[in-house]
Design an enzyme around this catalytic site. Sequence first.
Site, PDB file in Angstrom:
ATOM      1  N   THR A  53       8.362   8.104   7.491  1.00 36.00           N
ATOM      2  CA  THR A  53       8.171   6.682   7.200  1.00 36.00           C
ATOM      3  C   THR A  53       6.852   6.150   7.747  1.00 36.00           C
ATOM      4  OG1 THR A  53       9.232   6.082   9.284  1.00 36.00           O
ATOM      5  CG2 THR A  53      10.654   6.234   7.325  1.00 36.00           C
ATOM      6  N   HIS A 103     -12.394 -11.842  16.304  1.00 40.88           N
ATOM      7  CA  HIS A 103     -11.312 -10.859  16.448  1.00 40.88           C
ATOM      8  C   HIS A 103     -11.341 -10.179  17.812  1.00 40.88           C
ATOM      9  CE1 HIS A 103     -10.705 -11.611  12.274  1.00 40.88           C
ATOM     10  NE2 HIS A 103     -11.931 -11.196  11.979  1.00 40.88           N
TER      11      HIS A 103
HETATM   12  C1  RB5 Z   1      12.029  12.982  10.283  1.00 45.04           C
HETATM   13  O1  RB5 Z   1      13.169  13.367   9.590  1.00 45.04           O
HETATM   14  C2  RB5 Z   1      11.826  11.482  10.217  1.00 45.04           C
HETATM   15  O2  RB5 Z   1      12.823  10.822  10.910  1.00 45.04           O
HETATM   16  C3  RB5 Z   1      10.465  11.100  10.756  1.00 45.04           C
HETATM   17  O3  RB5 Z   1       9.498  11.801  10.081  1.00 45.04           O
HETATM   18  C4  RB5 Z   1       9.994   9.675  10.579  1.00 45.04           C
HETATM   19  O4  RB5 Z   1      10.315   9.165   9.318  1.00 45.04           O
HETATM   20  C5  RB5 Z   1      10.215   8.741  11.631  1.00 45.04           C
HETATM   21  O5  RB5 Z   1       9.651   7.636  11.566  1.00 45.04           O
END
Ligand code: RB5
Length: 151
Positions: free
Chosen positions: A67, A133
Amino acid sequence: MKIAIGSDHAGFELKEYVKRILQERNETVLDVGTTGPESVDYTDFGLKVAGLVSRNEVEKGILVCGTGVGMSIIANKVKGIRASLAFDLYTAIQSRSHLDANILVLGGRVTGKGLAEEIVKNWLDTPYEGGRHQRRIDKIEAWENSYMDKE
Ligand code: RB5
């Protein structure tokens, strides 16, 4: 430019892709891993890249997990790090021009290769504007100097 790059397993494929883009641009790339799709902890690789940037051993860092959130959380715990998770060009550019971000974070399970490539190139090519900034960054650094140990 000397750039450290790292990922967990979920970011591995995009990390390899970004590494090739950087090499094509003749950047000096320091890849801290991971080296394959086997499950690893994003924390370990996030801290390696954040440490290199914090100690000024490289100019900038790029981190990729699934993510991008895990890498953002861990990198921003390191003194001197301003890690920006970017899913779009506006955020990537603003994170450089207004925030002087020194680490770019990507979500390997969120952002496709084409968009990631544009994000990386724009992020690297956008200078920090300074001016008003800097006052905000000075406040972040003052807080770090009061409350954080180095690494
Ligand atoms: C791995 O499965 C996942 O949890 C990690 O890559 C990430 O998305 C965490 O933020």
